[in-house]
Design a protein around this motif. Sequence first.
Motif, short mmCIF file in Angstrom:
data_model
loop_
_atom_site.label_atom_id
_atom_site.label_comp_id
_atom_site.label_asym_id
_atom_site.label_seq_id
_atom_site.Cartn_x
_atom_site.Cartn_y
_atom_site.Cartn_z
N ALA A 1 0.83 -1.20 0.00
CA ALA A 1 0.00 0.00 0.00
C ALA A 1 0.87 1.25 0.00
N LEU A 2 1.97 1.22 0.74
CA LEU A 2 2.88 2.38 0.77
C LEU A 2 3.47 2.65 -0.61
N ARG A 3 3.88 1.59 -1.31
CA ARG A 3 4.47 1.77 -2.64
C ARG A 3 3.43 2.31 -3.62
N ARG A 4 2.22 1.75 -3.55
CA ARG A 4 1.16 2.25 -4.43
C ARG A 4 0.81 3.70 -4.07
N GLY A 5 0.78 3.99 -2.77
CA GLY A 5 0.46 5.33 -2.32
C GLY A 5 1.48 6.35 -2.78
N TYR A 6 2.76 5.97 -2.77
CA TYR A 6 3.79 6.86 -3.28
C TYR A 6 3.55 7.15 -4.76
N LYS B 1 -7.25 5.14 -0.56
CA LYS B 1 -6.77 4.42 0.61
C LYS B 1 -5.24 4.28 0.58
N ASP B 2 -4.69 4.01 -0.60
CA ASP B 2 -3.24 3.84 -0.71
C ASP B 2 -2.49 5.14 -0.42
N VAL B 3 -2.94 6.24 -1.00
CA VAL B 3 -2.22 7.50 -0.78
C VAL B 3 -2.41 7.98 0.66
N THR B 4 -3.54 7.68 1.27
CA THR B 4 -3.74 8.00 2.69
C THR B 4 -2.78 7.19 3.54
N HIS B 5 -2.60 5.93 3.21
CA HIS B 5 -1.64 5.07 3.90
C HIS B 5 -0.24 5.67 3.82
N PHE B 6 0.11 6.12 2.62
CA PHE B 6 1.43 6.73 2.41
C PHE B 6 1.58 8.02 3.21
N LEU B 7 0.55 8.84 3.25
CA LEU B 7 0.60 10.09 3.99
C LEU B 7 0.69 9.85 5.50
N MET B 8 0.12 8.77 5.97
CA MET B 8 0.27 8.43 7.38
C MET B 8 1.73 8.07 7.67
N TRP B 9 2.36 7.35 6.77
CA TRP B 9 3.77 7.00 6.97
C TRP B 9 4.65 8.23 6.97
N THR B 10 4.45 9.16 6.04
CA THR B 10 5.28 10.37 6.01
C THR B 10 5.09 11.19 7.28
N ALA B 11 3.89 11.15 7.86
CA ALA B 11 3.63 11.90 9.09
C ALA B 11 4.21 11.21 10.31
N GLU B 12 4.29 9.89 10.27
CA GLU B 12 4.80 9.13 11.42
C GLU B 12 5.64 7.95 10.93
N ALA C 1 -3.76 30.42 -4.04
CA ALA C 1 -3.12 30.32 -2.73
C ALA C 1 -2.26 29.07 -2.74
N PRO C 2 -1.16 29.05 -1.98
CA PRO C 2 -0.31 27.85 -1.96
C PRO C 2 -1.06 26.65 -1.40
N ALA C 3 -0.92 25.51 -2.06
CA ALA C 3 -1.51 24.28 -1.54
C ALA C 3 -0.69 23.82 -0.33
N PRO C 4 -1.32 23.21 0.68
CA PRO C 4 -0.59 22.83 1.89
C PRO C 4 0.44 21.73 1.63
N ASP C 5 1.53 21.79 2.35
CA ASP C 5 2.53 20.72 2.32
C ASP C 5 1.92 19.48 2.96
N LEU C 6 2.17 18.31 2.37
CA LEU C 6 1.52 17.08 2.82
C LEU C 6 2.38 16.22 3.74
N SER C 7 3.54 16.71 4.13
CA SER C 7 4.46 15.88 4.91
C SER C 7 3.81 15.29 6.16
#
Length: 267
Positions: A59-64, A220-231, A144-150
Amino acid sequence: MKNKMIDISRKSGLLALVAAAAIGLPLLAAPAEAAGDAVKPIQSDWSFQGVFGVYDRDALRRGYKVYKEVCAACHSMELVRFRNLMEPGGPEFTEGQVKALAADIVVVDGPDDTGDMFERPGEPKDRFPSPYPNEQAAAAAMGAPAPDLSVIAKARPDGVNYIYSLLVGYTEAPEGVEVLPGLSYNTYFPNHLLAMPQPLSDGQVEYEDGTPNTVEQMAKDVTHFLMWTAEPKLEQRHRLGFQVMIYLVLLSGFLWFAMRKVWSDAH
């Protein structure tokens, strides 16, 4: 900052809409109030939840891939470097894969020995590239600038469910709800009207592993990836927490037996 817009009040409203989209705050515009409150986010099951939770590597690879091909067109991720993609607990790409991914970008580096800046292929040490050189350029292009997703997945309570719900929540507005030009109707956004158009559509990103590339799966995949980048250290934290729990249980047992021994000798 945005001279192309004729009405300054309209400009301010658009900036407020984009800012609200970034942090999930209710919109204050009168038409938005008429749309009502947002619906509670969809409660999905995630592999990283719970004491023993871990990230799903596929899921992380697909999310990336979804982030790179869709989200990165507007959103930066300045806290993430390409080398992070091969660290334990993450997508765990190979070193060769990471070098190839980084080499796809061009980095302005320098100065060199003559004092000039120069361009070079990206390297694993480099951060994910931003779609715009600065906030002013982003504002000129999008209002307006889009928010950083880190760390966007940790920016609000129930962040992962909110992000997923937002991505799948685009729909036609109910009868009687006016959607102004440049806005979209979303079931799960507070007051339902936001400036970000629907980013995902079925078949938009090709998955090499054969996973169905529906809007729901990509969200779901990109959300999974965004959770990993956040934590990114979540798995290590879970392991450490479990080890501490075992230690405390053993320590409690030892102290209980020691107390019994002391009091039995005293009597």
